[in-house]
Design an enzyme around this catalytic site. Structure first.
Site, mmCIF file in Angstrom:
data_model
loop_
_atom_site.group_PDB
_atom_site.id
_atom_site.type_symbol
_atom_site.label_atom_id
_atom_site.label_comp_id
_atom_site.label_asym_id
_atom_site.label_seq_id
_atom_site.Cartn_x
_atom_site.Cartn_y
_atom_site.Cartn_z
ATOM 1 C CG HIS A 167 0.428 5.997 -1.127
ATOM 2 N ND1 HIS A 167 -0.692 6.560 -1.690
ATOM 3 C CD2 HIS A 167 -0.001 5.346 -0.022
ATOM 4 C CE1 HIS A 167 -1.754 6.260 -0.956
ATOM 5 N NE2 HIS A 167 -1.366 5.507 0.053
ATOM 6 C CG HIS B 171 -1.740 1.191 1.433
ATOM 7 N ND1 HIS B 171 -3.105 1.132 1.501
ATOM 8 C CD2 HIS B 171 -1.429 2.498 1.598
ATOM 9 C CE1 HIS B 171 -3.582 2.353 1.680
ATOM 10 N NE2 HIS B 171 -2.577 3.191 1.755
ATOM 11 C CD GLU B 172 1.438 3.625 3.563
ATOM 12 O OE1 GLU B 172 1.674 4.692 2.968
ATOM 13 O OE2 GLU B 172 0.363 3.416 4.153
#
Length: 164
Positions: A73, A69-70
């Protein structure tokens, strides 16, 4: 830094490089995040911060979902620029297409809250207690006044504290 965490971050970058057929600048990784967030991607600094406690308590899911998820980004930022939405279609493309994961925005990890001290204040009209945070209590010590809405008298510190 836990070895498995670094290995997963590197694996996420490798998958993105294979998918997009280009190289990505690696991020600095830190475990200095506390509170309710599992991870944060600082786009301008190319920095990933993870919550060590949540990592330890939810290792397998954390490695699979939160790390991807990170990293997604940062990949989205490097691919598409700074004008995209944080969890917009570009980020979702990376989550689904590159990592083959659901683009979940929030985690469901159990969070243990630290105890908070409350300072008990009273007015002259009721037996009601007003629980002040440490910040609000400090403002009273500096001269700020708070009033009861019903009797309009100044709330006074009772001398009592409680832990919530």
């Amino acid at each position: 830094m836990p070895e498995r965490l670094n290995a997963r971050v590197e694996a996420c970058y490798t998958l993105a490089e294979q998918f997009f057929n280009r190289r990505f600048t690696r991020a600095e990784v830190s475990l200095k995040l506390r509170g309710q967030k599992a991870g944060v991607a600082h786009l301008q600094q190319n920095l990933l911060r993870f919550n060590e406690q949540l990592y330890r308590e939810n290792t397998e899911h954390f490695l699979r979902q939160t790390v991807a998820h990170e990293v997604a980004h940062l990949i989205a930022h490097q691919m598409f620029g700074s004008r995209i939405q944080p969890h917009g279609e570009e980020w979702q493309l990376i989550m689904r297409g590159v990592y083959e994961l659901a683009p979940d925005r929030c985690h469901t990890y159990a969070i243990q809250r630290r105890p908070v001290t409350r300072y008990v204040y009273n007015c002259s009209c009721t037996e009601q207690e007003f629980a002040f945070s440490p910040q609000r209590h400090a403002l009273v010590a500096k001269g700020r006044r708070y009033y009861c809405r019903r009797c309009k008298t100044t709330l006074a510190f009772s001398g009592k504290q409680r832990i919530e």
